[in-house]
Design a protein around this motif. Structure first.
Motif, PDB file in Angstrom:
ATOM      1  N   HIS A   1      42.985  44.575  33.354  1.00  0.00           N
ATOM      2  CA  HIS A   1      42.173  45.350  32.408  1.00  0.00           C
ATOM      3  C   HIS A   1      40.705  44.957  32.548  1.00  0.00           C
ATOM      4  O   HIS A   1      39.830  45.826  32.662  1.00  0.00           O
ATOM      5  CB  HIS A   1      42.644  45.138  30.966  1.00  0.00           C
ATOM      6  CG  HIS A   1      41.761  45.811  29.957  1.00  0.00           C
ATOM      7  ND1 HIS A   1      41.876  47.143  29.644  1.00  0.00           N
ATOM      8  CD2 HIS A   1      40.720  45.334  29.213  1.00  0.00           C
ATOM      9  CE1 HIS A   1      40.954  47.466  28.747  1.00  0.00           C
ATOM     10  NE2 HIS A   1      40.245  46.396  28.471  1.00  0.00           N
ATOM     11  N   ALA A   2      40.441  43.652  32.557  1.00  0.00           N
ATOM     12  CA  ALA A   2      39.055  43.193  32.695  1.00  0.00           C
ATOM     13  C   ALA A   2      38.457  43.632  34.022  1.00  0.00           C
ATOM     14  O   ALA A   2      37.285  44.024  34.092  1.00  0.00           O
ATOM     15  CB  ALA A   2      38.988  41.674  32.556  1.00  0.00           C
ATOM     16  N   SER A   3      39.249  43.590  35.089  1.00  0.00           N
ATOM     17  CA  SER A   3      38.714  43.973  36.401  1.00  0.00           C
ATOM     18  C   SER A   3      38.438  45.470  36.480  1.00  0.00           C
ATOM     19  O   SER A   3      37.581  45.901  37.250  1.00  0.00           O
ATOM     20  CB  SER A   3      39.680  43.546  37.516  1.00  0.00           C
ATOM     21  OG  SER A   3      40.876  44.293  37.479  1.00  0.00           O
ATOM     22  N   ARG A   4      39.147  46.265  35.675  1.00  0.00           N
ATOM     23  CA  ARG A   4      38.900  47.706  35.679  1.00  0.00           C
ATOM     24  C   ARG A   4      37.656  48.080  34.873  1.00  0.00           C
ATOM     25  O   ARG A   4      36.885  48.931  35.287  1.00  0.00           O
ATOM     26  CB  ARG A   4      40.126  48.459  35.129  1.00  0.00           C
ATOM     27  CG  ARG A   4      41.334  48.434  36.046  1.00  0.00           C
ATOM     28  CD  ARG A   4      42.399  49.431  35.582  1.00  0.00           C
ATOM     29  NE  ARG A   4      42.907  49.133  34.254  1.00  0.00           N
ATOM     30  CZ  ARG A   4      43.978  48.406  33.994  1.00  0.00           C
ATOM     31  NH1 ARG A   4      44.657  47.860  34.988  1.00  0.00           N
ATOM     32  NH2 ARG A   4      44.393  48.209  32.757  1.00  0.00           N
ATOM     33  N   VAL A   5      37.469  47.455  33.710  1.00  0.00           N
ATOM     34  CA  VAL A   5      36.343  47.849  32.853  1.00  0.00           C
ATOM     35  C   VAL A   5      35.071  47.074  33.164  1.00  0.00           C
ATOM     36  O   VAL A   5      33.982  47.467  32.731  1.00  0.00           O
ATOM     37  CB  VAL A   5      36.698  47.708  31.349  1.00  0.00           C
ATOM     38  CG1 VAL A   5      37.909  48.554  31.004  1.00  0.00           C
ATOM     39  CG2 VAL A   5      36.915  46.262  30.954  1.00  0.00           C
ATOM     40  N   LEU A   6      35.186  45.968  33.889  1.00  0.00           N
ATOM     41  CA  LEU A   6      34.028  45.187  34.317  1.00  0.00           C
ATOM     42  C   LEU A   6      34.072  45.104  35.846  1.00  0.00           C
ATOM     43  O   LEU A   6      34.423  44.064  36.409  1.00  0.00           O
ATOM     44  CB  LEU A   6      34.066  43.778  33.708  1.00  0.00           C
ATOM     45  CG  LEU A   6      34.038  43.673  32.179  1.00  0.00           C
ATOM     46  CD1 LEU A   6      34.290  42.242  31.740  1.00  0.00           C
ATOM     47  CD2 LEU A   6      32.710  44.183  31.618  1.00  0.00           C
ATOM     48  N   PRO A   7      33.773  46.205  36.546  1.00  0.00           N
ATOM     49  CA  PRO A   7      33.909  46.203  38.009  1.00  0.00           C
ATOM     50  C   PRO A   7      33.077  45.082  38.639  1.00  0.00           C
ATOM     51  O   PRO A   7      31.883  44.985  38.410  1.00  0.00           O
ATOM     52  CB  PRO A   7      33.408  47.588  38.420  1.00  0.00           C
ATOM     53  CG  PRO A   7      32.638  48.110  37.243  1.00  0.00           C
ATOM     54  CD  PRO A   7      33.250  47.482  36.038  1.00  0.00           C
TER      55      PRO A   7
ATOM     56  N   ASN B   1      30.627  38.062  39.122  1.00  0.00           N
ATOM     57  CA  ASN B   1      31.772  37.184  38.916  1.00  0.00           C
ATOM     58  C   ASN B   1      31.433  35.715  39.153  1.00  0.00           C
ATOM     59  O   ASN B   1      31.900  34.831  38.424  1.00  0.00           O
ATOM     60  CB  ASN B   1      32.918  37.594  39.839  1.00  0.00           C
ATOM     61  CG  ASN B   1      34.259  37.119  39.351  1.00  0.00           C
ATOM     62  OD1 ASN B   1      34.743  37.570  38.322  1.00  0.00           O
ATOM     63  ND2 ASN B   1      34.880  36.195  40.073  1.00  0.00           N
ATOM     64  N   GLU B   2      30.617  35.431  40.149  1.00  0.00           N
ATOM     65  CA  GLU B   2      30.259  34.035  40.424  1.00  0.00           C
ATOM     66  C   GLU B   2      29.428  33.448  39.284  1.00  0.00           C
ATOM     67  O   GLU B   2      29.610  32.291  38.903  1.00  0.00           O
ATOM     68  CB  GLU B   2      29.508  33.932  41.756  1.00  0.00           C
ATOM     69  CG  GLU B   2      30.364  34.260  42.967  1.00  0.00           C
ATOM     70  CD  GLU B   2      31.646  33.442  43.004  1.00  0.00           C
ATOM     71  OE1 GLU B   2      31.571  32.208  42.819  1.00  0.00           O
ATOM     72  OE2 GLU B   2      32.725  34.030  43.218  1.00  0.00           O
ATOM     73  N   LYS B   3      28.530  34.236  38.739  1.00  0.00           N
ATOM     74  CA  LYS B   3      27.756  33.781  37.576  1.00  0.00           C
ATOM     75  C   LYS B   3      28.682  33.507  36.404  1.00  0.00           C
ATOM     76  O   LYS B   3      28.516  32.520  35.669  1.00  0.00           O
ATOM     77  CB  LYS B   3      26.721  34.836  37.200  1.00  0.00           C
ATOM     78  CG  LYS B   3      25.858  34.465  35.991  1.00  0.00           C
ATOM     79  CD  LYS B   3      24.855  35.569  35.669  1.00  0.00           C
ATOM     80  CE  LYS B   3      24.006  35.197  34.450  1.00  0.00           C
ATOM     81  NZ  LYS B   3      23.047  36.289  34.117  1.00  0.00           N
ATOM     82  N   TYR B   4      29.673  34.368  36.238  1.00  0.00           N
ATOM     83  CA  TYR B   4      30.642  34.198  35.149  1.00  0.00           C
ATOM     84  C   TYR B   4      31.392  32.873  35.287  1.00  0.00           C
ATOM     85  O   TYR B   4      31.522  32.116  34.307  1.00  0.00           O
ATOM     86  CB  TYR B   4      31.620  35.359  35.160  1.00  0.00           C
ATOM     87  CG  TYR B   4      32.774  35.222  34.198  1.00  0.00           C
ATOM     88  CD1 TYR B   4      32.587  35.355  32.830  1.00  0.00           C
ATOM     89  CD2 TYR B   4      34.056  34.957  34.664  1.00  0.00           C
ATOM     90  CE1 TYR B   4      33.648  35.227  31.951  1.00  0.00           C
ATOM     91  CE2 TYR B   4      35.121  34.837  33.796  1.00  0.00           C
ATOM     92  CZ  TYR B   4      34.921  34.967  32.440  1.00  0.00           C
ATOM     93  OH  TYR B   4      35.969  34.835  31.572  1.00  0.00           O
TER      94      TYR B   4
ATOM     95  N   ASN C   1      27.203  38.102  29.235  1.00  0.00           N
ATOM     96  CA  ASN C   1      25.985  37.630  29.885  1.00  0.00           C
ATOM     97  C   ASN C   1      25.999  37.846  31.394  1.00  0.00           C
ATOM     98  O   ASN C   1      25.035  37.495  32.071  1.00  0.00           O
ATOM     99  CB  ASN C   1      25.789  36.135  29.597  1.00  0.00           C
ATOM    100  CG  ASN C   1      25.599  35.858  28.127  1.00  0.00           C
ATOM    101  OD1 ASN C   1      25.007  36.648  27.406  1.00  0.00           O
ATOM    102  ND2 ASN C   1      26.111  34.737  27.657  1.00  0.00           N
ATOM    103  N   CYS C   2      27.095  38.366  31.921  1.00  0.00           N
ATOM    104  CA  CYS C   2      27.241  38.508  33.374  1.00  0.00           C
ATOM    105  C   CYS C   2      27.279  39.969  33.822  1.00  0.00           C
ATOM    106  O   CYS C   2      27.540  40.254  34.984  1.00  0.00           O
ATOM    107  CB  CYS C   2      28.506  37.773  33.833  1.00  0.00           C
ATOM    108  SG  CYS C   2      28.516  36.030  33.381  1.00  0.00           S
TER     109      CYS C   2
END
Length: 496
Positions: A43-49, A8-11, A288-289
């Motif tokens: 949704h994003a937090s569920r599929v991109l843990p 997440n920080e890289k994002y 990319n993250c």
């Protein structure tokens, strides 16, 4: 609980820098159409843990000195009192909520634009209300032949009729309460007016999904199709990008379909289109993250199965279609998943069969399963919550009571005698209130209450459709819930 697979920080770092680069590309002025949710992107937090639900707004907060927000709302949605399904509030009320939320993050809200305005009384009243609150409001009008009659659109009778939105920052972010608000048309209208004024400005689009640099049938992209299954939208290979660069990328069918029109409008306004493809227009750096592909594949598979169960329940409640269920079954096949990836389903259904009553199962972070059964005292979802908190806190198992009877009886009395409920069983939220009231006098209850945060991200399944009260409580706690598509009873008012 899903294994973390997203940095997440890289994002936050890459995304904000990429947007700054795009601003520079257009000479210092960029209109950025923001798709999806700026706040609470669960949704994003569920599929991109690893993705935090507030990541987008945090990213914008890093650019707050150069950014301003323009909120777009369709006049027809105001007139029809259109409601956000996830929040249960009307679109016009959500505009006020968004303004407050942005201001709380110290982000500048420049104005509100009411699109497709054709004299709707409710829209005019909303405009006047906002202006009384000190918010600038602009009107944009329906354009005959939009989006295909390019000559008419890019003229004084088309975009020229719209109010010019006064902006003062290099980055203008356009967001809306929901789809169909007219964000893209508003951006293009602004480019027309900026060009007339001799100002160089550009347009870009920020959509998290589909992720352009993941394969078309990657589970993360399939999970996005699952989330929009009721809209009959699909992901597809971007043919324009493939032709221009020989590179395979993924985009959204609507963006691919509208791109030729968009390119023609750009040419009409500024003499050329700055983009070769819909993918070029995007600024999303989420792909990319990802640092653990298997982790996001597993999480996306769970999401697809959850969406399938949601569709089954909506169909059972008369709010969904067979076609949506069939599409989700196909997406499950394409992702190579089925209901067996959710052990809570089998466990809840097993207990329900054994007891003849509704049952709930929760999978804890260590992979262990706890269950809850229906009793005279509480519903199965409330019982499962208590059992999960017992296990997490280590205060004891079956036979250990966390809630004093003196805390339960007054709640039951109020429910039955004063609130008209036929069912004295405690719902999940009522059990948590009772647990909180017991905590000051009981260290075990206090210890269990301290473990509530550990439930976030845990999987849960109920053998029947939960009551709205229980469903809302589970979602607020961050539990990822599915239910069997059947009612506890045949009563029409089955949840009282």
């Amino acid at each position: 609980m899903a294994k973390v697979g997203f940095d997440n920080e890289k994002y936050l770092r890459l995304q904000s820098q990429h947007i700054r680069d795009r601003i520079a590309q257009f000479g210092g002025k960029l209109y950025l159409e923001f798709g999806g949710k700026l706040f609470d992107d669960f949704h994003a937090s569920r599929v991109l843990p690893g993705f935090e639900p507030d990541s987008k707004i945090r990213m914008l907060a890093q650019m707050k000195d150069s950014a301003e927000i323009v909120i777009v709302i369709n006049a027809g949605d105001i007139e029809k009192n259109k409601v956000r399904g996830d929040l249960g509030i009307t679109y016009d009320s959500d505009v006020l909520r968004l303004i407050d939320a942005f201001r709380a993050m110290e982000l500048y809200v420049g104005s509100v634009v009411v699109t497709r305005y054709s004299g709707q009384a409710a829209a005019l009243a909303f405009k006047e209300r906002l202006e009384q609150l000190g918010v600038r409001v602009y009107l944009h009008y329906p354009i005959e032949g939009y989006p295909h009659n390019i000559t008419h659109i890019v003229s004084e009778e088309g975009f020229g009729r719209n109010d010019y939105i006064e902006t003062s920052r290099p980055l203008v972010v356009l967001t809306a309460p929901g789809p169909g608000s007219g964000k893209m048309a508003t951006c293009l209208s602004q480019l027309y007016h900026e060009h007339k004024r001799g100002t160089v400005a550009g347009y870009a689009k920020f959509e998290t999904f589909p992720i352009w640099n993941l394969p078309l049938k990657h589970p993360v992209n399939l999970a996005y199709e699952a989330a929009t299954a009721d809209l009959d939208d699909v992901n597809m290979i971007d043919p324009f990008h493939l032709q221009a660069y020989g590179e395979t990328t993924v985009n959204y069918n609507r963006d691919v379909e509208v791109f030729p029109v968009l390119a023609a409008i750009f040419k009409q306004i500024i003499g050329e289109c700055p983009y070769q493809s819909p993918t070029d227009m995007g600024v999303n750096m989420a792909g990319n993250c990802i640092f653990d592909d298997q982790a996001v594949r597993d999480a996306a598979g769970q999401e697809i199965v959850r969406r399938y169960y949601d569709a089954l329940c909506e169909r059972r409640q008369g709010r969904g279609r067979d076609e949506t269920v069939y599409k989700l079954e196909l997406l499950m096949q394409q992702a190579g998943v089925d209901r067996s990836i959710r052990p809570v389903i089998q466990e809840a259904n097993r207990l329900a069969e054994d007891t003849g009553e509704p049952a709930m199962a929760i999978e804890l972070p260590d992979g262990s399963l706890v269950t809850g059964k229906t009793s005279e005292l509480m519903g199965c979802s409330a019982a499962a919550l208590l059992n999960a908190l017992k296990k997490l806190s280590g205060v004891g198992g079956h036979g250990v009571h966390l809630i004093a009877q003196s805390a339960i009886e007054p709640i039951q009395t109020v429910k039955v005698k004063h609130l008209g409920s036929n069912n004295p069983r405690l719902h999940s939220d009522e059990v948590l209130v009772a647990l909180a009231s017991s905590a000051p006098a009981d260290p075990k209850a206090a210890k269990a209450l301290d473990c509530l945060a550990e439930l976030r991200g845990c999987q849960a399944h109920c053998s029947v459709i939960l009551s709205p009260a229980d469903e809302v409580t589970y979602k607020k706690l961050g539990l990822q819930l599915t239910c069997e598509p059947k009612y506890q009873s045949n009563k029409l008012l089955y949840h009282r």
